[in-house]
Design a protein around this motif. Sequence first.
Motif, PDB file in Angstrom:
ATOM      1  N   LEU A  58       0.837  -1.208   0.000  1.00  0.00           N
ATOM      2  CA  LEU A  58       0.000   0.000   0.000  1.00  0.00           C
ATOM      3  C   LEU A  58       0.866   1.251   0.000  1.00  0.00           C
ATOM      4  O   LEU A  58       0.599   2.207  -0.723  1.00  0.00           O
ATOM      5  CB  LEU A  58      -0.922  -0.013   1.218  1.00  0.00           C
ATOM      6  CG  LEU A  58      -2.017  -1.067   1.190  1.00  0.00           C
ATOM      7  CD1 LEU A  58      -2.767  -1.080   2.512  1.00  0.00           C
ATOM      8  CD2 LEU A  58      -2.975  -0.817   0.041  1.00  0.00           C
ATOM      9  N   ILE A  82       2.190   1.945  -3.522  1.00  0.00           N
ATOM     10  CA  ILE A  82       1.303   2.493  -4.562  1.00  0.00           C
ATOM     11  C   ILE A  82       0.671   3.819  -4.134  1.00  0.00           C
ATOM     12  O   ILE A  82       0.200   4.572  -4.979  1.00  0.00           O
ATOM     13  CB  ILE A  82       0.185   1.504  -4.967  1.00  0.00           C
ATOM     14  CG1 ILE A  82      -0.659   1.093  -3.775  1.00  0.00           C
ATOM     15  CG2 ILE A  82       0.768   0.279  -5.639  1.00  0.00           C
ATOM     16  CD1 ILE A  82      -1.841   0.223  -4.158  1.00  0.00           C
ATOM     17  N   PRO A 134      -0.442   4.618 -10.773  1.00  0.00           N
ATOM     18  CA  PRO A 134      -0.264   3.240 -11.242  1.00  0.00           C
ATOM     19  C   PRO A 134      -0.398   3.138 -12.762  1.00  0.00           C
ATOM     20  O   PRO A 134      -1.356   3.645 -13.342  1.00  0.00           O
ATOM     21  CB  PRO A 134      -1.381   2.483 -10.530  1.00  0.00           C
ATOM     22  CG  PRO A 134      -2.363   3.511 -10.137  1.00  0.00           C
ATOM     23  CD  PRO A 134      -1.601   4.770  -9.903  1.00  0.00           C
ATOM     24  N   TYR A 155      -3.202  -5.273  -7.494  1.00  0.00           N
ATOM     25  CA  TYR A 155      -4.537  -4.966  -6.959  1.00  0.00           C
ATOM     26  C   TYR A 155      -5.315  -6.243  -6.661  1.00  0.00           C
ATOM     27  O   TYR A 155      -5.998  -6.343  -5.641  1.00  0.00           O
ATOM     28  CB  TYR A 155      -5.302  -4.073  -7.942  1.00  0.00           C
ATOM     29  CG  TYR A 155      -4.748  -2.668  -7.950  1.00  0.00           C
ATOM     30  CD1 TYR A 155      -5.182  -1.732  -7.034  1.00  0.00           C
ATOM     31  CD2 TYR A 155      -3.745  -2.307  -8.841  1.00  0.00           C
ATOM     32  CE1 TYR A 155      -4.659  -0.459  -7.006  1.00  0.00           C
ATOM     33  CE2 TYR A 155      -3.201  -1.035  -8.824  1.00  0.00           C
ATOM     34  CZ  TYR A 155      -3.667  -0.110  -7.906  1.00  0.00           C
ATOM     35  OH  TYR A 155      -3.142   1.137  -7.870  1.00  0.00           O
ATOM     36  N   ALA A 193      -6.214   1.210  -2.013  1.00  0.00           N
ATOM     37  CA  ALA A 193      -6.038   0.637  -3.347  1.00  0.00           C
ATOM     38  C   ALA A 193      -6.956   1.323  -4.348  1.00  0.00           C
ATOM     39  O   ALA A 193      -6.533   1.739  -5.425  1.00  0.00           O
ATOM     40  CB  ALA A 193      -6.305  -0.863  -3.302  1.00  0.00           C
ATOM     41  N   TYR A 223      -8.335   4.299  -4.146  1.00  0.00           N
ATOM     42  CA  TYR A 223      -8.005   5.695  -4.385  1.00  0.00           C
ATOM     43  C   TYR A 223      -6.880   5.830  -5.402  1.00  0.00           C
ATOM     44  O   TYR A 223      -6.935   6.668  -6.302  1.00  0.00           O
ATOM     45  CB  TYR A 223      -7.623   6.420  -3.090  1.00  0.00           C
ATOM     46  CG  TYR A 223      -7.367   7.874  -3.369  1.00  0.00           C
ATOM     47  CD1 TYR A 223      -8.429   8.758  -3.463  1.00  0.00           C
ATOM     48  CD2 TYR A 223      -6.081   8.344  -3.633  1.00  0.00           C
ATOM     49  CE1 TYR A 223      -8.230  10.071  -3.805  1.00  0.00           C
ATOM     50  CE2 TYR A 223      -5.872   9.665  -3.985  1.00  0.00           C
ATOM     51  CZ  TYR A 223      -6.949  10.525  -4.060  1.00  0.00           C
ATOM     52  OH  TYR A 223      -6.747  11.826  -4.420  1.00  0.00           O
ATOM     53  N   THR A 224      -5.860   4.980  -5.267  1.00  0.00           N
ATOM     54  CA  THR A 224      -4.736   5.098  -6.206  1.00  0.00           C
ATOM     55  C   THR A 224      -5.211   4.875  -7.635  1.00  0.00           C
ATOM     56  O   THR A 224      -4.622   5.396  -8.571  1.00  0.00           O
ATOM     57  CB  THR A 224      -3.626   4.088  -5.898  1.00  0.00           C
ATOM     58  OG1 THR A 224      -4.183   2.779  -5.995  1.00  0.00           O
ATOM     59  CG2 THR A 224      -3.047   4.291  -4.524  1.00  0.00           C
ATOM     60  N   LEU A 225      -6.299   4.137  -7.778  1.00  0.00           N
ATOM     61  CA  LEU A 225      -6.768   3.846  -9.129  1.00  0.00           C
ATOM     62  C   LEU A 225      -7.320   5.089  -9.835  1.00  0.00           C
ATOM     63  O   LEU A 225      -7.415   5.131 -11.048  1.00  0.00           O
ATOM     64  CB  LEU A 225      -7.852   2.764  -9.089  1.00  0.00           C
ATOM     65  CG  LEU A 225      -7.315   1.353  -8.890  1.00  0.00           C
ATOM     66  CD1 LEU A 225      -8.455   0.361  -8.829  1.00  0.00           C
ATOM     67  CD2 LEU A 225      -6.367   0.990 -10.014  1.00  0.00           C
TER      68      LEU A 225
END
Lengths: 620, 264
Positions: free
Chosen positions: A421, A424, A429, A439, B86, B88-90
């Motif tokens: 975590l 990233i 990404p 993911y 996860a 949010y980073t997307l």
Amino acid sequence: MTTLDHAKVSESRPNPPKSLITKLNMGTGMIVGIVFAEVMYFWGKSMWDRQEAVMENRILTLSMFAWCIGFLIGIGAFIGPFRWLIGKDLTDEEQLFLAGKGQGVSRYFRYCTDHKVVGIQYLVGVMVMLGAGGTMAMMIRTNLITPGSKWVNAEIYNSLVGLHGITMIVALIIVSTGPFGNFILPIMIGARDMAFPRLNALSWWLLFTAIPVLCSAWFFGGIPTGWTAYAPLSVQAGGGMNAFIVTIIIFAISSAIAGANITTTVVTMRAKGMKWNRVPIFVIGATISVAMAIPAFPSFMASQMMAAFDRTIGTHFYDAEFGGSGWLYAHLFWIMGHPEVYVILIPGVAILMEIAPVFARSPLFSYTTAVVGLAGIVGLSFLVWAHHMYISGWLPSLNGPFMVTTEMISIPTGLLFLVLLGTIWRGRPWMKLPMLGVYALLWNFLIGGITGIYLSDVPADDYLHGSMFVTAHFHYTLMGAALTGAIAGLAYWFPKMTGRMLDERSGYISFWLVQIGFQVLFLGMFAAGSQGQPRRVADYEQAFATSDLISTIGAYLVGIGMIVLLYSVVHSWRKGKIAPMNPWGAKTLEWTVPYPIYLENFHEAPVVTSDPYGYGRSEK
Amino acid sequence: MSDQHEVVDLPPTPGERLRNAMKARDVRITMIFGVVITAFFVFIGLWFYPKFMPEIMSESMKRGKDVIVYFTVISAPIAGLVIAIALYTLFDRHHGDTPPEEAASFRTHTPIVFVWTLVSAIFCIVAIVWGLTEMNVNSEDATANAKTALVVEVTGSQWVWTFNYPELGVQSEQLNLPVDRPVEFRVHSVDVNHSFWPVQLGVKVDANDRVTTLAHTTPNVLGTIDIKCAELCGLYHAYMETQGKVMKEADFNSWVTAQGGHVA
Ligand code: HEM
Ligand SMILES: [Cu+2]
Ligand SMILES: [Cu+2]
């Protein structure tokens, strides 16, 4: 084909070695192996009356071992050691020949010491095993599509479950450390080859000999015990069990050799300047994984040797009537079994920790935490085995302590999440196939880990043990985490291993089919388990019908997705886009060598001055 | 948006640093996500398992179910955090054939590592203490009831269960139990391993050859119990099942008599 290549070699070289080695390959190995097995079989038959099960098992087991030994002799595995025995060694010419110099495709069918060849051999071998195991999984799910479907009978069903299980476990143990540990890892640390190239070849070909043995189980009555092969059921089982036992013993030797080799390579052959804190995390993970197998697998091997003795010469290690104990087996098995699940998991996670910084363009978050997390898991995983035996009754008063150690594993496991975590977070990404794996892992391993905590809690396990819930739990970890990591690794390193890019479109299609199908499949299975459906059942009641139907639908999606992946790999391997030297802009050493990689990887020995995670704006 | 955190100039004290971090847009959005996802998992925990688990017919079953439900609830915030980050980073994802621009470069953040470890240790301790307590209650119940418990000898053989009530002189292939009376199952096998699983009672114990293992519970609801085998035991493992009944004391006694037994 072999002769043709051979002619080419002779042409290109003034003094072709006349040694025996040049004439041996997989074909000669098979011939000698089959001859050995036949001789052993008929000799055994003439010695021992075949009517008794003990005799039959003895003959079969010895014939299977004879096949393995014969194959290795036939492929030339023992020529080197034999020369040493008589005080000589292979000539330089022969060494080069073994390294596969100038041999084209035929070297993949020989006893070849080039680590890159061994890596490809493992890759193809693993794909074959996954294909076989996957086909069996589809058959299992097909039989469970409705209650009372009787698509296959109970005997075949049980054999399917056992063979599927052990095939997949073996495949997953080697799925990352085999192909990538052999092909990529030495280049990643700047080495010219592995520490023991001949042992490297031996580890692969040993494993190879086990594959036909395992397949032969079908013809001798299957493996009716599940992959755990609990005694006394395994002692009672028919001829197929011998195949299981021989496979495990051979596999244990093979993985010990591979483990010693990879560990030694990493410890002694790192490039100049590659201090321990500059070693890529995949290398750490792969090393930890194989190093863990070294103490763990002998216990498995011992458990199977004792089963073999019980079956073939009538000892009573596991037979309560004569003072033996089934619990003894369960302990030996799980003392291997729990570390082994992490042998499988760790390389998968390590691959994704390698991938995440490259595709998020930010450094690996807290390298130390990653290493501490991995090390913590290793340490604890040798102390938790009896959580598989909470309800076996062997010593209920120890359930408490084992529950404590088991739940403690969630702390180092949590650290691995933190690392991913943190890596990233605030990255951008790059949504390539390898990154999707990161993911997928976060979600799947989360579910797998949390359900693991329920199972480690004794009152909950009293209900859940032996149910479909357990099956769903470990598929989330094994398949959802470890296999996902391996597939991401394949997409990531495919350009380096084949010189071509993995086709993106089919790759994405496959990824989504597999991941979505996977959720449907195993969330359905969690439901079935919660409802009270035991695992490993050929049939079930109406009450579980919906959950099982959902599972089967999910399974088919996974199956289709895997076929698409296979297509993608085969197609890209043959005519994919030619890959640049460093398609991902990564900083580890394997991306500094062009394809095809020279026989000894580097023309000039690389020197390392920093760790490979210098991504991010302020650093160069 | 991606540059938001850049303008945050970190002042020295931890409290201020924390407050400032909370102001960052990405942190806030992630937290909102986290809360929503946590709520979702809490809902799953409270709804899914009770809906999918069979009828609860004993305290041991209730304890097992509670563990599953509450562990789901407790782990919900963890799941929420992981998935929120996860997800949010997307938002800021990058496509195409060239790598994205370099991101922020922080190699580690000791307070976060520390807090993360601490929090997961606390969760872990909660889980351990909870489990140990429940286990302890189970075994205290068993000891307390040792004298009064109805003894049922359970024999697993390929592929049937037989039940013997030594005190009552009854042998049966059906497991009948009087309600609210503690039972002690004494389980063994005459061949390979089996695992005795009266599903709705929430206990389970392996049947081993020549060894007796124990399981204790007290059925407290009238109804039918499914009895299964939870350990692969050969060809007809899937069919090694039978049913049982939890019945009123009087019904149980008349059943015993009808079977030729004697009521204690
Ligand atoms: C937080 C981490 C984990 C915990 C606490 C945990 C706990 C458990 C427990 C208690 C069981 C026994 C269940 C039973 O039989 O009643 C179990 C089974 C299993 N777990 Fe895990 N687990 C964890 C992670 C993993 C991982 C990472 C893997 C593999 C990569 C894994 C693979 C398995 C397998 C294969 C089994 C079942 C073996 C069998 O009976 O066939 N687990 N786990
Ligand atoms: Cu385990
Ligand atoms: Cu069974």
